[in-house]
Scaffold this active site. Structure first.
Site, PDB file in Angstrom:
ATOM      1  N   SER A  70       4.981  -2.223  -2.121  1.00  0.00           N
ATOM      2  CA  SER A  70       4.537  -3.375  -2.906  1.00  0.00           C
ATOM      3  C   SER A  70       3.871  -2.984  -4.222  1.00  0.00           C
ATOM      4  CB  SER A  70       3.574  -4.239  -2.080  1.00  0.00           C
ATOM      5  OG  SER A  70       2.494  -3.472  -1.596  1.00  0.00           O
ATOM      6  N   ASP A  95      -8.119  -8.364  -1.606  1.00  0.00           N
ATOM      7  CA  ASP A  95      -7.067  -7.401  -1.924  1.00  0.00           C
ATOM      8  C   ASP A  95      -7.616  -6.439  -2.967  1.00  0.00           C
ATOM      9  OD1 ASP A  95      -4.889  -5.930  -2.662  1.00  0.00           O
ATOM     10  OD2 ASP A  95      -3.600  -7.619  -3.151  1.00  0.00           O
ATOM     11  N   HIS A 149      -3.746  -3.843  -4.640  1.00  0.00           N
ATOM     12  CA  HIS A 149      -2.824  -4.239  -5.701  1.00  0.00           C
ATOM     13  C   HIS A 149      -3.598  -4.561  -6.980  1.00  0.00           C
ATOM     14  CE1 HIS A 149      -0.714  -5.048  -1.865  1.00  0.00           C
ATOM     15  NE2 HIS A 149       0.307  -4.523  -2.522  1.00  0.00           N
TER      16      HIS A 149
END
Length: 441
Positions: free
Chosen positions: A167, A417, A420
């Protein structure tokens, strides 16, 4: 008396001439002063020069540049600083530096770019601060130009580019597309059922960009939803590469691939379709716990062997090092968060043990592969964004992975998160580095 000597010597001499005693007294005083001056001057010549003082022998010398040529000759750079800032050929290492303020800000916003996925769209999701947008990467010892989207597209005209990995690779391709789309809008021409593998086309430049989902680069059976919740252990085949990328790999003129964090997850390892062992072994099963480092090294070695000896590509291949996370106070599943609003300095954050092991393995295997690549005429380059990424704890979505997470309750408990990157955000500087490596090698 001294003051009169300095300003009117005649008025001083006349009374002295009438009094010999004063002359004798003055003569003795002058001799004593002269002797003292001589002793002081000779003693000063025994002092060591500045460069030899114990203070400057201290290994923790400031990294600030020395302006004086004389001082720079006397105080050579620390050996580790020289190695970090310049490569073996004396060229500037663009991956070692600092983040510096940049009033220009990003090329795009969430309003001007349609390629930003929901979980990285921090501005739309309500992140209130914007200081994290106004920094640029500045290597030690040289200047790094911002990517020129127009020049970049001209350079890759009639070419194809592949992003292969997990990702974070998808995160990067969004940034890549957003920057280039300031010149020409990319059109999506393919996506798989889950939208994890996709392809875009820039018609005016006949340029194709693809992202291929391969979180292990090896064949894997995954039983996990989009939030990372698993219903069973991953089945990872260490000896079989993921055909999702190997079947398309030779079609790319430029490839950038990377994996990492998925190897830390619970998994059962297979070789020759036989269970070899596992990582975080299920208690009910009598498997040998081999550790994720065993699997990571084995897969990376197979990947680099394929790239350097078995594939027929004539393109340029970048291996991007794995990137760190910045969870503080726990992990994503245990209340960890990333609340910082500014870049950090070197030393403020250290790689956690798991990421450090990943990095050691990938750098070791890359070094071995680079010799094979050179022998076989394969253009393999290291894209080492790990150190610069470690300095950006402020660049993650945090709770703004979700849309307006505190709209109804400002004290709501939200999964953060801290892996990312917000878009726009620090990851945009990776494109500056790519352009530098393409145009100047």
């Amino acid at each position: 008396m001294v003051k009169k000597m300095g300003y009117n010597w005649k008025s001083w001499w006349r009374p002295l001439h009438k009094n010999n005693y004063l002359v004798i007294k003055l003569g003795v005083s002058v001799l004593l002063v002269g002797l003292a001056f001589t002793l002081l001057f000779n003693r000063s010549s025994d002092f060591p020069p500045i460069s030899e003082t114990p203070f400057l022998q201290n290994p923790h010398i400031s990294e600030s540049p020395v302006n004086s040529q004389q001082n720079s000759d006397q105080i050579p750079p620390q050996e580790n600083e020289r190695e970090e800032s310049f490569d073996s050929e004396g060229k500037c290492n663009i991956f070692r530096g600092d983040w510096v303020p940049d009033e220009a800000g990003p090329f795009y916003t969430n309003m001007s770019c349609s390629h930003i996925e929901t979980h990285q769209n921090c501005m739309k999701n309500g992140r209130p601060d914007t200081d994290y947008l106004y920094w640029r990467w500045k290597p030690h010892g040289c200047e790094l130009a911002r990517v020129d989207p127009k020049k970049f597209l001209e350079f890759v005209r009639n070419k194809s580019w592949g992003f292969i990995g997990d990702s974070i690779s998808r995160n990067h391709v969004q940034s890549f597309l957003c920057v280039l789309s300031t010149v020409e809008k990319a059109k999506e021409v393919y996506h798989d059922e889950s939208y994890k593998s996709r392809r875009w086309f820039f018609p005016s430049h006949n340029f194709t960009v693809s992202v291929l989902w391969a979180p292990f680069l090896a064949k894997a059976e995954i039983f996990e939803d989009m939030n990372g919740v698993s219903t069973s252990e991953i089945k990872l085949h260490l000896d079989i590469l993921d055909k999702n990328w190997t079947e398309q790999y030779n079609n790319f003129d430029y490839t950038i691939f990377s994996v990492g964090k998925w190897f830390i997850k619970t998994a059962i390892y297979y070789e020759n379709d036989t269970i070899l062992g596992c990582h975080h072994c299920p208690q009910a099963k009598n498997f040998t716990d081999l550790g994720f480092n065993f699997a990571y090294r084995k897969v990376m070695r197979n990947v680099f062997n394929y790239i350097t000896t078995k594939s027929s590509t004539k393109g340029v291949i970048f291996y991007r090092t794995s990137t760190p996370d910045h969870f503080e106070g726990g992990e994503w599943f245990s209340g960890g968060s990333c609340k910082r609003k500014f870049p950090s300095k070197k030393g403020e954050f250290e790689l956690n043990e798991l990421v450090r092991i990943l990095r050691e393995i990938e750098l070791d295997e890359f070094e071995k592969a680079s010799f094979k690549a050179s022998e076989n005429g394969v253009s393999l380059r290291l894209f080492d964004v790990n150190p610069m990424s470690l300095l950006r704890p402020d660049g993650h979505p945090g709770p703004y992975r979700f849309y307006q997470p505190f709209a109804e309750d400002k004290n709501a408990t939200v999964i953060n998160d801290c892996l990312h990157w917000c878009l726009p955000g620090p990851i945009d500087s990776w494109n500056d580095l790519l352009m530098e490596m393409l145009l100047n090698g």
